[in-house]
Write an enzyme that holds these catalytic residues in place. Sequence first.
Site, short mmCIF file in Angstrom:
data_model
loop_
_atom_site.label_atom_id
_atom_site.label_comp_id
_atom_site.label_asym_id
_atom_site.label_seq_id
_atom_site.Cartn_x
_atom_site.Cartn_y
_atom_site.Cartn_z
N LYS A 52 6.17 -0.76 7.93
CA LYS A 52 6.88 0.77 7.44
C LYS A 52 7.85 0.95 8.48
O LYS A 52 8.05 1.96 9.10
CB LYS A 52 5.64 1.91 7.33
CG LYS A 52 4.51 1.98 7.18
CD LYS A 52 3.23 2.93 7.07
CE LYS A 52 1.75 3.11 6.60
NZ LYS A 52 1.61 3.87 6.81
N SER A 86 1.96 7.20 0.64
CA SER A 86 3.83 7.51 0.71
C SER A 86 4.78 6.37 0.58
O SER A 86 5.25 6.80 -0.58
CB SER A 86 4.08 7.76 2.53
OG SER A 86 3.57 8.69 2.61
#
Length: 162
Positions: free
Chosen positions: A44, A131
Site C-alpha cells: 500500500k 480505499s
Amino acid sequence: MSVVAVYPGTFDPITNGHSDLVERAAKLFDHLIVAVAGYPSASKQPTFTLSERVGLCGEVLSHLPNVEVHPFENLLAEFVNRCEAQVILRGLRAVSDFEHEFQLASMNRQLVPGVETMFLTPAEQYAYISSSLVREVAALGGDVSRFVHPRVQAALAERLRR
C-alpha cells in the site's frame, strides 16, 4: 470506556465505509481517537501524505464532537499506550479480512495486554468499498461520489490530475 483507538489502516483515502464505522463507534464510546498510520506498507503506497490524510479525515469526521484524528508512525501498541486507550477498534468487511485481523489482534494482545481489540462490520452498502478500489476507479476517471465524502472526491480529482 472513555478512550478508544480506531485504527482503519492508512485511510487512503477515507471512504464512506470508514466514516460509517467511526460514526457508529462514536455512539458506543465516549471518546474516539482515529489513528491514521504514517508508514506505507509494501502493498500500500499512499496517494496522500500523512498530513493530508489526517486533514481529510478530520474534515470528514468534523461533525462528531467526541472524535479526534491523530497520526502515528510507530507501533500501534505504543500509540495506544500513549493515548491510554482501552480498546483497538477495527473494521471487518469480509471473512477474508478475519485471518489477518485475528493475527493483528493476537500480536497486540501480547504487546499491550490490558487493551482489547473489538471488531465492527460495515453497513451492507459499504461492505465492498476499499480505499484501493476507490483509488483505482478514480485514477481511471470513474465517478467515486457514492464511495467517498465530497471533500475526498475533490482531493482525489486534484491529486490524480498531476
